[in-house]
Design an enzyme around this catalytic site. Structure first.
Site, PDB file in Angstrom:
ATOM      1  N   ASP A  33     -19.613  -5.437 -37.867  1.00  0.00           N
ATOM      2  CA  ASP A  33     -20.988  -5.236 -38.343  1.00  0.00           C
ATOM      3  C   ASP A  33     -21.229  -6.101 -39.600  1.00  0.00           C
ATOM      4  O   ASP A  33     -20.321  -6.712 -40.130  1.00  0.00           O
ATOM      5  CB  ASP A  33     -21.253  -3.756 -38.638  1.00  0.00           C
ATOM      6  N   HIS A  48     -14.371  -6.482 -31.256  1.00  0.00           N
ATOM      7  CA  HIS A  48     -15.772  -6.130 -31.531  1.00  0.00           C
ATOM      8  C   HIS A  48     -16.262  -6.886 -32.769  1.00  0.00           C
ATOM      9  O   HIS A  48     -15.803  -6.627 -33.883  1.00  0.00           O
ATOM     10  CB  HIS A  48     -15.853  -4.623 -31.758  1.00  0.00           C
ATOM     11  N   ASP A  99      -9.034  -4.494 -24.715  1.00  0.00           N
ATOM     12  CA  ASP A  99      -9.536  -5.724 -25.354  1.00  0.00           C
ATOM     13  C   ASP A  99     -10.938  -6.024 -24.832  1.00  0.00           C
ATOM     14  O   ASP A  99     -11.139  -6.968 -24.071  1.00  0.00           O
ATOM     15  CB  ASP A  99      -8.573  -6.883 -25.075  1.00  0.00           C
ATOM     16  N   GLU A 130     -11.995  -3.296 -32.958  1.00  0.00           N
ATOM     17  CA  GLU A 130     -12.792  -3.989 -33.981  1.00  0.00           C
ATOM     18  C   GLU A 130     -11.841  -4.828 -34.854  1.00  0.00           C
ATOM     19  O   GLU A 130     -10.614  -4.737 -34.737  1.00  0.00           O
ATOM     20  CB  GLU A 130     -13.578  -2.979 -34.826  1.00  0.00           C
TER      21      GLU A 130
HETATM   22  O1  9MR Z   1     -12.024   2.124 -40.312  1.00  0.00           O
HETATM   23  C1  9MR Z   1     -12.932   3.203 -40.224  1.00  0.00           C
HETATM   24  C2  9MR Z   1     -12.250   4.366 -39.548  1.00  0.00           C
HETATM   25  O2  9MR Z   1     -11.185   4.833 -40.348  1.00  0.00           O
HETATM   26  C3  9MR Z   1     -13.264   5.467 -39.286  1.00  0.00           C
HETATM   27  O3  9MR Z   1     -12.652   6.488 -38.532  1.00  0.00           O
HETATM   28  C4  9MR Z   1     -14.460   4.900 -38.533  1.00  0.00           C
HETATM   29  C5  9MR Z   1     -15.522   5.924 -38.238  1.00  0.00           C
HETATM   30  O4  9MR Z   1     -16.128   6.386 -39.382  1.00  0.00           O
HETATM   31  O5  9MR Z   1     -15.043   3.839 -39.270  1.00  0.00           O
HETATM   32  C6  9MR Z   1     -14.169   2.773 -39.477  1.00  0.00           C
HETATM   33  O6  9MR Z   1     -14.788   1.819 -40.252  1.00  0.00           O
HETATM   34  C7  9MR Z   1     -15.818   1.062 -39.698  1.00  0.00           C
HETATM   35  C8  9MR Z   1     -16.984   1.163 -40.654  1.00  0.00           C
HETATM   36  O7  9MR Z   1     -17.481   2.462 -40.656  1.00  0.00           O
HETATM   37  C9  9MR Z   1     -18.083   0.159 -40.344  1.00  0.00           C
HETATM   38  N1  9MR Z   1     -17.553  -1.156 -40.228  1.00  0.00           N
HETATM   39  C10 9MR Z   1     -16.503  -1.284 -39.246  1.00  0.00           C
HETATM   40  C11 9MR Z   1     -15.353  -0.377 -39.604  1.00  0.00           C
HETATM   41  C12 9MR Z   1     -14.187  -0.558 -38.630  1.00  0.00           C
HETATM   42  O8  9MR Z   1     -14.439  -0.057 -37.383  1.00  0.00           O
END
Ligand code: 9MR
Length: 879
Positions: free
Chosen positions: A358, A687, A735, A744
């Site tokens: 994102d 992602h 993947d 991600e």
């Molecule tokens: O890394 C984060 C993970 O520990 C959480 O469980 C998850 C859900 O809240 O969010 C992950 O972080 C994401 C963030 O919220 C937005 N940018 C991408 C991050 C990686 O997926």
């Protein structure tokens, strides 16, 4: 017939994050089948649900958005899509009133072509808010007709669902033509079988010449089996027998392990064969990780916000315009308002790195990422075998090459500057706190380049966790930039101390766990660990006893498991970062305190090393709790292990780091290398909004050296939910670009990857690391003796060309001298061995400059002055 444009946000896009999931339907199809070998079930048999799918009766009941008028041409429905739409849903051709039955399998098929190649999005979804999708796919349409088919199961009953071909998002105008659209029930939902390739699992990159070399073989056999190591010319390089491990709890696979550590003949293209099965090829040698050390750091330049990404540095494929500089359609980031009601000012928060797939920028998470990057650099100042040259000026892909500052610090400065801009300005309520995050008002779709993001950007409320991330990272900045850019170092120190004070005054302002629209929540209701980390960095930089007091009275200080949780350090668990700094960077702890904190690091590392020894796949990670970003938990355990190696030189720690690399690069239950560009079966479709080749062939795959989040038992995204129900923990990964919960990429996962890549690259013999560093110092030792004691003065001069920071001078007394009192440095003495480290103010010795300190001591009889001194491991000349 025309139709009003649909509300922009499809359900797929809104259900982006775990806690806000609307459980949607099953969408498995050609897109996945192409990449992932999903076996198809038998053809669908039920009645046709699409009316006039061959357009023989004209256009009814099809509809389209006003901007894309459609008509029947040569028996097909063709829509004229205008140039310059942004989102897929900005132009649609669709049909409504499609009944679907929960649990039923459906086959959707159609033939399409377009006047230019385009990627469209095909949704079967609710026709009204919340637009929940039962099927969603990105389909590549070419100028020749292609027939696309997808099988999916409906999760809910629908009286009147909608089939929507979303054809917006193209800069160019084009014609889109559709024929033979069909949707029939009765299809059997497919069963996903991951393609795990050979059952012989190895590190697909290779094994260091002198390192441990082991692999895993998946087999139901219960007796040991013969293994053969084949050289690339087909000859047998070694043989042996496997050890039966039994059932691996992380994968439910019955496995054997094998070990060929004794082979030290460098070569490329080795394979291992067991029971007729042959592994992927791999190398034995040195230098296997030097490119990864650089690539893992280039990830950060690639993901910079607010700056053009230069083709000269990254190649044309990865070049792109600057994002979020208020050039339309961007709305930010140089005058970003708060969410309504949060504040009435705007901030310039340009710069920094995009967090992940994102375009959000988060202080929680941004802070640990830049801290780990700075620690990778700081390690080269403190660890005997760490080599700073590959991180130096002119070495990395950053536009600041040639400015006299190590490139890795240039990259860190880009993020630090952004973090400091997130601080609430003086005079405002909560001045000194840091805003938790800035991101889009709503989730954007994929693919989307940063400069094309049209969303409003907003500042979210300040939080204590963000404020302490800022305090810690900025405190570390202050000491590391001091020799290079004193003004920036000062700015960092001011930001760090004001942030600390603001956090102390507001110790319980937590981010809202439900604030997850348009960006992640990153909420954290326990900031004891963030306080510890920030205090550790501030104490190390300033020596101020206030911070020592905080550290030694923290409930975490003497609790190894609290400092280093078994599951690994993370954005929610940051105390260990402070402990690693305290254990490695000279500071004003007493010798006993230093011994204590170092013992906690090695105790934690002992646990991770034992976990690695006990694991079927050698991974330094205990148990089966593979959560979101599990690969980063593994990597962070490797950072602790690497630090323990730096402190002790004990190869049980470095061996466990190397086995962790094996796991990440292919020795795992899926036979998957999780790092793009490394290994034969690497992750390529993580992602990400602009490295989105899976959705648009004109866009690249993630740049080499990007580590996927990895297996995650909670499978919070729809693709993972469709494919991976019931997965064994270390196999809950796919993947696929839409599997954000398993696939991600983020700054806080690549930062420990970069640290670890540098660590393993430094391990190699033959690159000069084993040699003592060249003397770049001169020591003058002056002593005044009397019968029972002495006073000595030491002056160290930096005779090299690089600043020495922080410094550590060691020597041994030849006789029975015992230091009793010292000034202008911190001194510890064990037997005859003495270590002197800086006081708060003299941590850096610039080239040509000197520092002086002194001490008093006792001695009996004739004693001789020491004549051999080492500065940071290098031998000094004596005057
Ligand atoms: O890394 C984060 C993970 O520990 C959480 O469980 C998850 C859900 O809240 O969010 C992950 O972080 C994401 C963030 O919220 C937005 N940018 C991408 C991050 C990686 O997926």
């Amino acid at each position: 017939m025309s139709h009003l444009p649909h509300p922009p946000l499809s359900a797929t896009r809104r259900r982006h994050r775990g806690r806000n999931l609307l459980l949607g339907g099953t969408a498995i199809g050609a897109l996945i089948a192409g990449a992932m070998a999903v076996p198809y079930a038998g053809a669908a048999e039920g009645p046709e649900q699409i009316v006039n799918g061959d357009f023989s009766a004209g256009t009814a009941p099809w509809w389209w958005t006003e901007n894309s008028p459609a008509s029947v041409v040569d028996g097909e429905l063709c829509a004229e899509v205008p140039a310059g739409t942004l989102n897929p849903w900005d132009a649609i051709v669709g049909q409504d009133d499609i009944p679907l039955v929960a649990g039923e399998g459906y086959e959707l098929s159609f033939t399409a072509h377009a006047s230019i190649p385009v990627t469209i999005r095909t949704n079967v979804q609710m026709a009204v808010d919340p637009w929940t999708t039962e099927h969603s796919s990105a389909d590549q349409i070419t100028t020749e007709p292609v027939t696309v088919s997808h099988i999916f199961a409906a999760d809910a009953d629908h009286d009147a669902a909608q089939l929507a071909f979303q054809i917006g998002g193209s800069e160019e105008a084009f014609t889109f033509c559709l024929d033979n659209v069909s949707l029939t029930g009765g299809a059997e939902p497919p069963v996903y079988e991951p393609d795990t390739g050979s059952p012989v699992r190895v590190n697909q990159v290779g094994y260091l010449t002198e390192g441990p070399k082991s692999g895993t073989f998946v087999s139901d056999e219960t007796t040991p089996l013969a293994w053969t190591l084949n050289a690339s010319d087909g000859t047998t390089a070694a043989t042996g027998t496997t050890e039966v491990f039994g059932t691996d709890p992380t994968s439910d696979q019955h496995v054997h392990t094998f070990d060929f550590s004794e082979v030290t003949e460098p070569g490329e293209g080795y394979t291992v064969t067991i029971a007729g099965e042959t592994s992927e090829p791999f190398d034995i040698g040195d230098g296997l990780y030097s490119q990864l050390r650089s690539d893992a750091l280039a990830y950060f330049y690639h993901n910079r916000s607010g700056i053009e990404i230069d083709a000269d540095l990254v190649g044309a494929e990865y070049a792109r315009p600057a994002g979020h500089l208020n050039v339309a359609p961007n709305q930010g980031d140089d005058n970003v308002p708060c969410q309504p009601g949060v504040c009435d000012y705007t901030l310039d928060v340009t710069g920094g790195w995009y967090d992940a797939g994102d375009h959000g920028k988060y202080v929680v998470n941004g802070g640990i990422s830049v801290a780990q990057m700075m620690s990778e650099y700081e390690r080269t100042l403190t660890a005997e075998h760490a080599d700073g040259d590959p991180l130096g000026d002119g070495e990395l892909r950053v536009p600041e090459q040639g400015n006299g500052i190590p490139d890795i610090l240039d990259e860190a400065a880009w993020q630090l500057d952004f973090l400091m801009k997130m601080q609430v300005p003086a005079g405002e309520e909560l001045a000194g706190m840091a805003h938790h995050k800035i991101h889009d008002e709503n989730w954007t779709g994929l693919p989307l380049l940063p400069h094309n993001d049209p969303q409003l950007r907003e500042l979210h409320p300040p939080s204590t966790a963000a404020t302490l991330n800022l305090a810690a990272a900025a405190a570390q900045c202050a000491r590391l930039f001091e020799p290079y850019d004193a003004a920036f170092a000062d700015r960092c120190l001011t930001a760090a101390t004001t942030a600390w004070q603001a956090a102390v005054a507001n110790p319980e302002i937590y981010a809202d766990p439900n604030d997850g629209t348009g960006g992640g929540a990153y909420s954290d209701n326990n900031v004891t660990d963030e306080f510890y980390w920030a205090a550790a960095e501030l104490f190390t930089t300033t020596g101020d006893p206030v911070y020592r007091e905080h550290l030694v009275t923290s409930p975490l200080h003497e609790d190894t498991d609290a400092l280093f949780p078994r599951g690994g350090l993370s954005w929610q668990s940051t105390a260990g970062l402070g402990a690693l700094t305290l254990a490695t960077v000279p500071n004003e702890f007493t010798a006993a305190e230093m011994t204590g904190i170092r013992a906690r690091v090695t105790e934690a590392a002992d646990g991770f090393a034992a976990d690695s020894q006990a694991a079927a796949y050698g991974v330094p990670f205990a148990g089966t709790n593979y959560v979101w970003g599990s690969n980063s938990q593994v990597l962070n355990n490797m950072v602790v292990l690497g630090t323990a190696y730096d402190l002790t030189g004990d190869s049980k720690y470095s061996d466990a780091v190397l086995r962790g690399m094996d796991y990440l690069l292919g020795r795992n239950p899926l036979n998957q290398s999780y790092v793009t560009g490394y290994g034969e079966r690497d992750s390529k479709n993580q992602h990400h909004r602009f490295w989105a080749n899976q959705l648009d062939p004109d866009l690249p795959n993630p740049a080499p050296g990007s580590v996927a989040g990895g297996p995650n038992v909670e499978i919070q995204d729809p693709v993972a939910q469709d494919l991976l129900q019931g997965c064994a923990p270390a196999m809950c990964y796919v993947d696929h670009i839409e599997s954000w919960a398993t696939n991600e990429i983020t700054i806080n996962w690549n930062a420990p990857l970069a640290w670890v890549a540098a660590f393993v690259d430094d391990l190699e013999p033959g690159d000069g690391n084993e040699e003592p560093e060249e003397a770049a110092c001169e020591v003058t030792y002056t002593s005044y003796r009397w019968s029972s004691g002495f006073t000595s003065y030491v002056e160290i001069t930096n005779t090299g060309t690089e600043p020495v920071s922080p410094w550590e001078l060691t020597w041994s007394f030849a006789d029975n001298q015992q230091i009793t009192h010292h000034w202008s440095s911190q001194i510890t003495q064990t037997g005859q061995d003495v270590t002197a480290r800086p006081a708060a103010w003299n941590g850096t010795i610039a080239p040509g400059a000197s520092v002086s300190f002194g001490f008093n001591g006792t001695s009996a009889g004739q004693v001789a002055d020491p004549t051999a001194f080492q500065l940071n491991g290098g031998t000094c000349t004596t005057a």
